[in-house]
Design a protein around this motif. Structure first.
Motif, mmCIF file in Angstrom:
data_model
loop_
_atom_site.group_PDB
_atom_site.id
_atom_site.type_symbol
_atom_site.label_atom_id
_atom_site.label_comp_id
_atom_site.label_asym_id
_atom_site.label_seq_id
_atom_site.Cartn_x
_atom_site.Cartn_y
_atom_site.Cartn_z
ATOM 1 N N LYS A 1 -1.402 6.561 1.036
ATOM 2 C CA LYS A 1 -0.951 7.645 0.036
ATOM 3 C C LYS A 1 -1.244 8.987 -0.052
ATOM 4 C CE LYS A 1 -0.006 4.372 -4.073
ATOM 5 N NZ LYS A 1 -0.499 3.956 -5.319
ATOM 6 N N GLY A 2 -2.719 8.993 0.372
ATOM 7 C CA GLY A 2 -2.922 10.588 0.597
ATOM 8 C C GLY A 2 -2.905 11.378 1.692
ATOM 9 N N ASP A 3 -2.643 10.618 2.791
ATOM 10 C CA ASP A 3 -2.358 11.134 4.112
ATOM 11 C C ASP A 3 -0.978 12.196 4.264
ATOM 12 O OD1 ASP A 3 -2.212 11.485 7.021
ATOM 13 O OD2 ASP A 3 -2.949 9.545 7.363
ATOM 14 N N PRO A 4 -1.485 13.467 4.544
ATOM 15 C CA PRO A 4 -0.328 14.369 4.822
ATOM 16 C C PRO A 4 0.732 13.996 5.915
ATOM 17 C CG PRO A 4 -2.499 15.234 5.412
ATOM 18 C CD PRO A 4 -2.823 13.910 4.840
ATOM 19 N N LYS A 5 0.180 13.505 7.032
ATOM 20 C CA LYS A 5 0.922 13.286 8.144
ATOM 21 C C LYS A 5 2.001 12.289 7.556
ATOM 22 C CE LYS A 5 -1.786 11.979 11.361
ATOM 23 N NZ LYS A 5 -2.317 11.514 12.616
ATOM 24 N N GLU B 1 -5.575 5.460 1.059
ATOM 25 C CA GLU B 1 -5.627 6.283 2.152
ATOM 26 C C GLU B 1 -4.332 6.293 2.679
ATOM 27 O OE1 GLU B 1 -9.773 4.486 4.199
ATOM 28 O OE2 GLU B 1 -7.807 4.124 5.132
ATOM 29 N N ALA C 1 3.959 11.488 -3.618
ATOM 30 C CA ALA C 1 2.659 11.942 -3.820
ATOM 31 C C ALA C 1 2.233 12.322 -5.344
ATOM 32 C CB ALA C 1 2.660 13.235 -3.053
ATOM 33 N N GLN D 1 2.954 11.485 4.468
ATOM 34 C CA GLN D 1 3.799 12.177 3.577
ATOM 35 C C GLN D 1 5.039 13.104 4.345
ATOM 36 O OE1 GLN D 1 1.866 14.232 0.513
ATOM 37 N NE2 GLN D 1 0.600 12.450 -0.024
ATOM 38 N N GLU D 2 4.564 13.668 5.308
ATOM 39 C CA GLU D 2 5.419 14.372 6.138
ATOM 40 C C GLU D 2 6.519 13.588 6.858
ATOM 41 O OE1 GLU D 2 4.219 17.055 9.225
ATOM 42 O OE2 GLU D 2 5.660 16.874 10.208
ATOM 43 N N GLY E 1 6.894 13.330 0.394
ATOM 44 C CA GLY E 1 6.305 14.025 -1.111
ATOM 45 C C GLY E 1 6.820 13.452 -2.431
#
Lengths: 252, 391
Positions: free
Chosen positions: A237-241, A235, A252, A243-244, A249
């Motif tokens: 790894k896939g969370d955009p928050k 979860e 990703a 990653q930001e 990135g």
């Protein structure tokens, strides 16, 4: 599973700098819970609050239902929380065996016991246990060596052994692979996986994503003093928050 | 620590005891075979052994241990005045009183570590010195010092000048003139005095050895090595430190009592900071943290103080008489700076050399020499076995 560590609404400021802000975290018994986050996110501050080195401004921390805040470091250890430091903290001018016997003695005898007449060499059961642990971490050959000559990786192994001999309910690891070579890092991961089988709950603070994703069951992401996400490694790894804020990135 | 079995310890202890008891013979060739000096060896050896339990094991450097020495002396002399000239009550009470005193000073001083701890102990010792010198004159007799007097004949007006010795009176001991200290009738001056001090030294050494090998001693070493880690390992370090402080204070009290046993008077100068500094020098000179080092350091310093300070120009002229006169005069002039009043200079040089080249003290020097011998022998063995192979 029951929660072993509950952190409620912890705030901590240094002067005008807000290091922790409304921090909430629940760690399940038996879990390996990683806390990640960029530099300055407040990870070490949080850990120092848990072991009694720092006192938060507000909030509560419960360990196995008992309040932790306001206690001395030795009391918190006696409750069953052991800690591994960022730079290994060991008894540099004592032998490896002494280094492991001392925590065993602290566990066995409590915070203070006046025994000036009892020989250390007479405490066979403690020495035997210490030798077992040293064998587990692969340092038994060097048991009579003075620690200052050990490599960084070996000092870390020894520090882990010193924590493990106390059979803690919760083990806090502050960047256990910081400043280590790739080989030492992998050895440490293997060791942590091996001791994971003992069912000790672990909280790991870590920068190295390789370490985090190889060990953790759950990950919490700390950024600018507060948790912004929590979940399984997949979860996160896939969370955009996340990653930001942190991964940028690259993973990703 | 585990390397030393209890059997090795016993051998070590027996050799030590044998040496201490035969010092009158073995040290005679060095000119040290007389009771006054040997008593000092034993007394200051005890003082340094006790100091080492605090400084050598925990690393906490106290600069005020002379206060406990002084308290021990005062307590002992008071027991001579009030109870009995027998040394046993004096010794026991002095140790207990010094222990209580150490508990109070240690409780406050141990709130800090490092240099702040040292300064606190120094401040307490200087306070004690000044109190003994002026404010507490009714107890310490100030500048004159506390002394044993004749028994009071009439009603007692002033205990400083009239003694009562209730125990001796109860047992009907008859006194002629100013009484001397004794152990059930054996006078505690000269050789019997030395053997009493030696017995105390041997007992003190044995206790220090057991402490050093014990659980307690291990925790003290851990405090010196990494107190922070020890706290996170579940150990409350404060009571360990306080216990070590009290034990070392009791050793100092015992040494102070023995000073009073061999010469029954007590003065404030015994508490001065120079006396505190002396025990630090003794311990470092011999080797802090070792068992034998402090005793050795105490012996060396007392030897210099008594023997080097007694050498004067005449002695030097005799020593260098074989040289031509102008050379002899020059040599005597230079050497004269290092003896007599100048013995401090010799001691200072020796101390500098040791701290620079042997940070572990004289014991490190001995261990290095032993190591050289061992290596030399193993090389010989290696060469011999090599020769065997060739043959």
């Amino acid at each position: 599973m029951a929660a072993i560590l509950e952190i409620h609404d912890v705030n901590k400021s240094f002067g005008g700098l807000r290091a922790l802000w409304e921090v909430n975290l629940t760690v399940e018994e038996g879990a390996v819970h990683a806390i990640i986050g960029p530099n300055g996110a407040g990870k070490s501050t949080l850990l120092n609050c848990l072991v009694g080195r720092l006192k938060p401004d507000t909030g509560t921390v419960l360990f196995a239902g008992q309040p932790v805040l306001g206690r001395e470091p030795y009391e918190i250890n006696q409750m069953g929380i052991a800690r591994v430091f960022q730079t290994p903290e060991i008894f540099e001018d004592l032998t490896l065996l002494d280094n492991v016997v001392i925590p065993a003695m602290a566990k066995h005898d409590g915070a203070f016991r006046f025994s000036p007449w009892q020989r250390v060499s007479a405490r066979k059961e403690l020495i035997e246990e210490a030798e077992h642990i040293l064998e587990d971490v692969g340092l038994i050959e060097q048991r009579n060596v003075v620690c200052s000559s050990l490599s960084r990786g070996d000092k870390r192994r020894l520090e882990l052994a010193m924590c493990l001999i106390q059979h803690p309910k919760l083990l806090l690891l502050d960047e256990p692979t910081a400043g280590m070579s790739r080989a030492d890092t992998n050895n440490t991961i293997e060791l942590l996986k091996k001791i994971g089988e003992r069912g000790i709950t672990k909280v790991i603070i870590e920068h190295d994503m390789h370490v985090v994703f190889s060990l953790a069951h759950r990950i919490s992401v700390l950024a600018r003093g507060t948790f912004i996400a929590e979940g399984t490694p997949e979860e996160i790894k896939g969370d955009p928050k996340v990653q930001e804020a942190y991964l940028g990135g690259a993973h990703a | 620590m585990f390397g030393k079995s209890s059997r090795q310890d016993w051998i070590f202890f027996l050799v030590f005891s044998a040496f201490v008891l035969t010092m009158p013979v073995t040290l005679a060739p060095l000119g040290a075979g007389y009771p006054d000096l040997l008593q000092k060896f034993a007394i200051y050896g005890l003082f340094a052994i006790g100091f080492n339990i605090l400084f050598g094991l925990t690393g906490y450097l106290s600069f005020g241990h002379a206060a406990f020495l002084g308290v021990g002396s005062y307590a002992a002399v008071w027991m001579f005045k009030l109870l009995s000239m027998n040394v046993l009550p004096a010794v026991v009470v002095a140790v207990v009183v010094a222990g209580i005193f150490a508990a109070a000073i240690g409780y406050v001083s141990l709130r800090r570590s490092g240099i702040y701890f040292s300064i606190l102990t120094l401040a307490f010792a200087q306070m004690s010195y000044n109190l003994a010198y002026s404010v507490l004159t009714p107890i310490t007799n100030g500048e004159t010092g506390l002394q044993v007097r004749q028994l009071a004949t009439g009603p007692v007006k002033n205990l400083l000048d009239q003694d009562i010795r209730v125990l001796d009176q109860a047992f009907g001991v008859v006194e002629h003139g100013v009484p001397t200290t004794s152990l059930f009738g054996i006078e505690m001056s000269g050789w019997p005095g030395f053997y009493f001090c030696a017995a105390m030294l041997i007992a003190g050494f044995f206790i220090a050895m057991r402490i050093s090998r014990s659980n307690f001693g291990m925790m003290l070493r851990a405090i010196k090595s990494n107190q922070n880690r020890l706290k996170y390992t579940g150990v409350n370090t404060r009571p360990y430190l306080l216990s070590a402080f009290i034990i070392s204070g009791m050793y100092a009290g015992l040494a102070g009592a023995l000073l009073a046993v061999t010469d029954p008077l007590a003065g404030a100068e015994r508490m001065q900071w120079t006396a505190s500094g002396e025990v630090v020098l003794m311990t470092i000179l011999g080797g802090a943290g070792t068992l034998l080092g402090p005793v050795l350091g105490a012996g060396v310093i007392k030897y210099f103080e008594n023997i080097f300070s007694a050498i004067n120009e005449n002695v030097l002229h005799q020593l260098f008489a074989f040289l031509p006169d102008p050379v002899e005069n020059a040599v005597v002039a230079v050497a004269g700076m290092f003896v007599g009043e100048g013995w401090h200079l010799t001691l200072g040089l020796l101390f500098m050399l040791i701290v620079i080249f042997l940070p572990g003290g004289l014991m490190e020097g001995f261990n290095r020499i032993l190591g050289l011998f061992r290596r030399g022998r193993s090389e010989e063995d290696g060469a011999a076995s090599g020769a065997d192979k060739e043959a």
